[in-house]
Design an enzyme around this catalytic site. Structure first.
Site, mmCIF file in Angstrom:
data_model
loop_
_atom_site.group_PDB
_atom_site.id
_atom_site.type_symbol
_atom_site.label_atom_id
_atom_site.label_comp_id
_atom_site.label_asym_id
_atom_site.label_seq_id
_atom_site.Cartn_x
_atom_site.Cartn_y
_atom_site.Cartn_z
ATOM 1 N N LYS A 197 25.725 37.774 41.875
ATOM 2 C CA LYS A 197 24.996 39.014 41.513
ATOM 3 C C LYS A 197 24.092 39.444 42.663
ATOM 4 O O LYS A 197 23.399 38.628 43.280
ATOM 5 C CB LYS A 197 24.174 38.811 40.244
ATOM 6 C CG LYS A 197 23.446 40.088 39.815
ATOM 7 C CD LYS A 197 23.097 40.121 38.347
ATOM 8 C CE LYS A 197 22.129 41.265 38.087
ATOM 9 N NZ LYS A 197 22.685 42.365 37.332
ATOM 10 N N CYS A 241 26.326 50.788 43.070
ATOM 11 C CA CYS A 241 25.538 50.862 41.841
ATOM 12 C C CYS A 241 25.048 52.293 41.588
ATOM 13 O O CYS A 241 24.333 52.858 42.410
ATOM 14 C CB CYS A 241 24.352 49.902 41.946
ATOM 15 S SG CYS A 241 23.423 49.814 40.430
ATOM 16 N N LYS A 287 31.904 47.248 48.729
ATOM 17 C CA LYS A 287 32.191 47.648 47.352
ATOM 18 C C LYS A 287 31.884 49.128 47.189
ATOM 19 O O LYS A 287 30.756 49.568 47.401
ATOM 20 C CB LYS A 287 31.370 46.817 46.365
ATOM 21 C CG LYS A 287 31.722 47.109 44.901
ATOM 22 C CD LYS A 287 31.149 46.044 43.975
ATOM 23 C CE LYS A 287 31.443 46.317 42.519
ATOM 24 N NZ LYS A 287 30.922 45.241 41.651
#
Lengths: 445, 422
Positions: free
Chosen positions: B45, B134, B172
Site C-alpha cells: 500500500k 489515485c 500505475k
C-alpha cells in the site's frame, strides 16, 4: 359483528407448514424471477395477478407497490397466498421448472407483500361515486367478498346476507390450519369490507329468513355465493353412530372449537379428495397415532393433489386403495369399519372383506349442492345442484349472478375470488346498460 | 504441468496473481498471510507522507443480490509510519524471498522521490510502482491522478524514479482520462519498465435517499471516491488492450480492474497483461480466493496447451480492431432451439422493446419465432435468454464478399442491403 373464536381451539396447535420468508430471503427469491414476457404464472392464476410485476417490486424494496398489484387483481390475495395450491397453479407454471431450477416461490412472495400490508394497515382502494344502484350478495364467503369489494369500487351499494355470525365462508371454517387459521380469514373479510358501504345481514339465511323474491324487489342485481352444503353420506349401515362424521363438519369443529379427538387411536378418512388430504394431515398433527385413508380408486385416480398426498404420507398417513366401507359398527359408538375391495369398475371383489378397527371415521366424499334454492327462478338453470353460469357469472336471469363453489362445484378460494370479481364487473356493465332485476320497473320474464 | 511464473518488466513472480496496492496489502502481517494463501506477489500500500483517513471510507454497489458488484473508496495512501512499513517489508522479504514485493510510492518533490526510493530498495523492494492514479484526496494535493492526467508531469516524475531506482519501475495509470495511450507513452518516455492499470474511476457510488447525502457518508457530507470491483472490468480491459495494441508502446502490463477469478485473469492476459492485481475480491472474500485463480489458470493453460504464461499474453490483441475494419457483410441471425426453450419469452420482450421487433410469440406454443428476414443479428435475445444453448447466433451465407466500412469508403466495396432499417 366479528365472532370471537375461543382462544383454546384445536387449530391453534398448528404452526405454518410453509414458513414465511424473512425480508432478506424475499429479496433474494424475488431477485431470481426472470420477469417473463406474457408470463405463464399469470395465465395459471385464476385471478391473473401480474406476478412478475409484483415480484419485481419486492426485489426493488417496494413492498407496498407489490401489495397494490396483488390486491388490484385479487382482494383476497392475503389468504390466497397461504391457501392456494400454488404447486398446480402459478408455481407449477414457472418456467424454471423446465430449466431444472427450483421454481420461484410465488406464494411465499405474495404472502410477504400481503402480510406486510395487513401488519402495516395499508389500504389501497376507495368506494366509487355512488351509482344509486343496489346489489345483494347472498353468502359471505370469498366469492361474495370479492364481488362486494369490486362492486363498491364501482359505486354500487351492497347488502350482504350471511347465515352465520361471521364472514369468510369455507375460508374461515375449512382451511387446513397449517395454512391459515379461522381468525385470519375473518380479519381479512373485515379488511376487505372496510372499503365501506356494505350493509351486513349476518344470521340471515336467504330462503328461510329472506325470500329470494324479496331480493329481486329490493335490489337491482343479486350475486349468489352460497357455497356447498353438508357432507355427503356414505349410505352404509351404521353411519349415524357417534364417531362417524362428515369431514367438512369435523374440520370446522376442529378450527372453531375442540376437535374431540380424546381417546381416538385410529381414525379412518373415507375419500381421497383435498378435503380428505387436509383431514389426514390434521388428524396426524393433532396426535392421532394411526390414520388411514380408505379410497375406492388408486393413487393415479385420486382427486387430491399429489403434493398434498405426499405430505400426508410423510406425516404418517397410510392408504387402503380400491376399498370401500360396507358398514360402520360399534356398540353405541364406532369401533370398526367393515370394508371390501372393489375392482377397477368399482364392483365389489368377492371374498375381499376386511375390517378396520377405528374409533373415528370422517366422510370426505363430497358435499351436497345448494343450487336447488334457485331452481324456482325462471331463467336460472340448476344441474346436479350446481348453478349454471357463463364466464362472467351470469345465470341467464336478468340481474342474477352466481360464483364460487355453488356455481363451480367446489374449487379453490382463488377461483371464488376470480368469479366474484368477474361477476361484479359484469353486474356493473349490465346495470350501466339499463339492465338488472327490474327493481326500477324494467320488464322481463 | 504449465509454468505459472511470470516476468513483468524484470519483476519475477511465482504466479501472475498480485495483491494490488490497497487495504489488503497494508501491512507485513497481511501480506505474509497472503503469500501463505498462495499469492504470487504484492504491491505494498502506497508509501508517502502518512495521512489521516475519514470514516466511513467504502461504498458498495449492490446489484440484485450481489453485494459489492461495484465498490468505491475514499481512503488515501498509508497512514502508518514509514519506518514501520519499511521494517515490515524487510521482514516479509526475509520470510518470502521468492515472492516479489513491489512498493507503491507517492510523494511530491524530486528529493522526496530520491529519498523514499532509496529507502524502499534498501528495505528489500523488488520493484516500485508509481501511484499516478489515485482519483480522490491525494490528487487535490497535486499527487495521484493529478500526475497521471498530465503526460508531461508523468514523464518527468517517471524519469526521476528511473534515475534513482536500481529495481524495475512500474507506473500505475489512472483511467480518468479520455485516451489512455498518451499517458502510457509518457511513462515509457520517462523510462518505465512496465505499467499497471487501471487505478480507480472517479465516482459517486450511491446516494442515501433518506438523508439526501451521497455515500460513503462522513457525517453530513460525502465526496467522490475511486470506483473498482467486478463492474469496472470492461473499462479496464479496454484500457489494457488499447495500450497493448499501440505500436511503439510494448511495455509489460500488470492488469488491474475487476479480477474476481481465473477467467477474468485470463481475459486480462489475452489482452496483454503478464500479471494481474486484485484488491476488491480480496476485500470482499479474503486471500483464499487465490486458490481457484491459480488452479483455474493452470487448468485453462493445460486445456489450451500453453506451457508458460507468456505464451498466452496478448493472444487476443490482434483481434481487437477498429470499427472501420469490421466486415460489414458478415451476417448472423438468431436461432431458437425449441427443445431447450423454456417459454419465458424474455427474448420477445427484449427484441420488441429493445431491438428490431423480429421475435414473435406463436399461437399454440410458448416457443417464439424469429423472423430472419428482419433479424439484424444483434445478440440481445441471446444475452437475455436464461436457457443455456437455447439461442445461438448462426452465420448466414448471404453471397456477399467481405467488405469493411473503410473498404467501402476508400474504394466503394459493395455492402449487403441493410436489415431492419425501415
Amino acid at each position: 359483528m366479528p365472532a370471537r373464536f375461543p382462544a383454546e381451539r384445536s387449530e391453534t396447535a398448528f404452526t405454518d407448514y410453509k414458513l414465511p420468508l424473512l425480508p432478506a430471503q424475499a429479496a433474494v427469491e424475488a431477485g431470481r424471477c426472470l420477469f417473463c414476457h406474457d408470463a405463464p404464472c399469470i395465465t395459471a392464476c385464476p385471478t391473473h395477478i401480474d406476478i412478475p410485476q409484483f415480484i419485481r417490486k419486492i426485489a426493488g424494496g417496494n413492498d407496498r407497490g407489490a401489495a397494490r398489484t396483488i390486491f388490484e387483481s385479487n382482494i383476497l390475495g392475503m389468504s390466497c397466498a397461504r391457501v392456494c395450491p400454488v404447486e398446480v397453479l402459478c408455481v407449477g407454471a414457472c418456467v424454471y421448472n423446465d430449466l431444472d431450477e427450483p421454481p420461484i416461490q410465488i406464494g411465499k412472495l405474495q404472502r410477504h407483500a400481503t402480510d406486510r400490508a395487513f401488519e402495516e394497515g395499508w389500504r389501497f382502494f376507495e368506494a366509487g361515486a355512488p351509482t344509486g344502484r343496489r346489489v345483494a350478495l347472498v353468502g359471505g364467503g370469498p366469492a361474495s367478498l370479492a364481488a362486494a369489494h369490486e362492486l363498491r369500487r364501482l359505486g354500487h351499494a351492497c347488502t350482504m346476507y350471511e347465515r352465520r355470525g361471521f364472514l369468510g365462508g369455507l375460508n374461515t371454517t375449512g382451511i387446513a390450519p397449517h395454512k391459515m387459521k379461522a381468525d385470519r380469514s375473518v380479519n381479512e373479510a373485515e379488511w376487505v369490507l372496510a372499503i365501506g358501504g356494505v350493509e351486513m345481514r349476518t344470521g340471515a339465511e336467504v330462503g328461510r329468513d329472506v325470500a329470494l323474491a324479496d331480493l329481486e324487489r329490493e335490489f337491482d342485481a343479486v350475486f349468489v355465493g352460497i357455497g356447498l352444503g353438508a357432507d355427503s353420506r356414505a349410505k352404509a349401515p351404521g353411519e349415524d353412530l357417534p364417531g362417524v362424521l362428515g369431514a367438512v363438519e369435523w374440520i370446522e369443529r376442529m378450527k372453531l372449537g375442540d376437535a374431540g379427538l380424546s381417546g381416538v387411536r385410529h381414525a379412518v378418512v373415507v375419500g381421497a379428495g383435498n378435503t380428505a388430504m387436509d383431514a389426514l394431515r390434521e388428524l396426524l398433527a393433532l396426535g392421532v397415532p394411526q390414520v388411514t385413508m380408505l379410497y375406492r380408486g388408486t393413487e393415479e385416480t385420486m382427486g387430491g393433489y399429489a403434493h398434498e398426498w405426499q405430505a400426508a404420507k410423510e406425516a404418517g398417513a397410510r392408504a387402503e386403495w380400491r376399498a370401500v366401507a360396507g358398514a360402520f359398527e360399534g356398540n353405541g359408538r364406532l369401533r370398526r369399519l367393515r370394508c371390501m375391495r372393489v375392482d377397477a369398475a368399482r364392483a365389489p371383489v368377492e371374498g375381499s372383506e376386511f375390517a378396520l378397527d377405528a374409533d373415528l371415521a370422517l366422510l370426505a366424499i363430497g358435499q351436497s349442492k345448494l343450487g336447488a334454492a334457485l331452481a324456482g327462478l325462471a331463467g336460472i338453470t340448476v344441474e346436479s345442484g350446481i348453478v349454471r353460469v357463463d364466464a362472467h357469472g351470469f345465470t341467464g336471469r336478468p340481474g342474477w349472478y352466481a360464483g364460487g363453489d355453488c356455481a363451480n362445484g367446489g374449487k379453490e378460494v382463488v377461483n371464488a375470488a376470480a368469479e366474484g370479481m368477474a361477476a361484479a364487473r359484469a353486474i356493473d356493465r349490465e346495470l350501466a346498460a339499463g339492465g338488472g332485476t327490474g327493481r326500477r320497473g324494467a320488464t322481463h320474464a | 504441468m504449465p509454468d505459472l511464473s511470470t516476468d513483468t518488466g524484470g519483476i519475477r513472480s511465482p504466479n501472475p496473481f498480485w495483491l494490488a496496492s490497497a487495504p489488503p496489502a497494508n501491512s507485513g502481517a497481511q501480506i505474509q498471510r497472503a503469500f501463505d494463501a498462495g499469492w504470487g506477489g504484492a504491491v505494498w500500500k502506497t508509501l508517502g507522507t502518512p495521512i489521516q483517513n475519514v470514516s466511513s471510507r467504502f461504498g458498495g454497489h449492490t446489484i440484485g443480490s450481489v453485494r459489492g458488484a461495484g465498490f468505491n473508496n475514499i481512503e488515501l495512501i498509508t497512514d502508518r509510519p514509514l519506518e514501520v512499513n519499511l521494517r515490515e517489508i524487510t521482514e516479509t522479504k526475509k520470510r518470502w524471498p521468492h515472492n516479489p514485493i513491489i512498493v507503491s510510492l507517492m510523494v511530491e518533490t524530486r528529493e522526496e522521490w530520491r529519498d523514499i526510493i532509496k529507502r524502499s530498495i534498501d528495505a528489500g523492494a523488488d520493484g516500485l510502482e508509481l501511484n499516478f492514479g489515485c482519483p480522490h484526496g491525494m490528487c487535490e494535493r497535486g499527487m495521484g491522478s493529478a500526475v497521471g492526467q498530465e503526460p508531461a508531469v508523468n514523464e518527468r516524475i517517471t524519469s526521476w524514479a528511473c534515475e534513482f531506482s536500481t529495481v524495475p519501475v512500474l507506473v500505475k495509470l489512472t483511467p480518468n482520462v479520455s485516451d489512455i495511450v498518451p499517458h502510457g507513452m509518457a511513462a515509457k518516455r520517462g523510462g518505465a519498465h512496465g505499467i499497471s492499470l487501471i487505478n480507480t474511476i472517479k465516482s459517486i457510488i450511491a446516494v442515501d435517499i433518506d438523508r439526501f447525502v451521497p455515500e460513503p457518508r462522513v457525517g453530513s457530507l460525502s465526496t467522490n471516491g475511486g470506483y473498482c470491483g467486478a463492474a469496472v472490468k470492461p473499462i479496464a480491459l479496454h484500457m489494457v488492450a488499447a495500450l497493448a495494441r499501440e505500436p511503439g508502446f510494448g511495455l509489460p502490463i500488470s492488469g488491474i480492474g475487476g479480477v474476481r477469478n481465473w477467467r477474468d485473469a485470463v481475459e486480462f492476459m489475452l489482452l496483454g497483461s503478464s500479471t494481474v492485481q486484485v484488491c476488491t475480491e480480496v476485500m470482499l472474500r479474503g486471500y483464499r480466493v487465490v486458490e481457484d485463480m491459480r488452479d483455474g489458470l493452470e487448468e485453462y493453460m493445460r486445456s489450451k496447451g500453453f506451457g508458460r504464461v507468456q505464451d498466452m499474453v496478448g493472444k487476443a490483441v490482434p483481434a481487437f480492431s477498429e470499427w472501420g475494419d469490421l466486415d460489414m457483410n458478415y451476417e448472423t441471425v438468431a436461432r431458437i432451439d425449441a427443445d431447450r426453450c423454456i417459454g419465458c419469452q424474455l427474448c420477445v420482450a427484449a427484441c420488441h422493446d429493445g431491438a428490431h421487433q423480429c421475435i414473435h410469440p406463436q399461437e399454440g406454443t410458448r416457443v417464439p419465432r424469429v423472423d430472419e428476414s428482419e433479424c439484424v443479428g444483434c445478440n440481445l435475445c441471446q444475452i437475455v435468454c436464461p436457457a443455456p444453448g437455447c439461442i445461438t447466433m448462426e452465420r448466414v451465407d448471404n453471397g456477399h464478399r467481405p467488405a469493411t466500412w473503410n473498404d467501402h469508403v476508400s474504394h466503394g466495396a459493395a455492402l449487403r442491403p441493410k436489415k431492419g432499417a425501415h
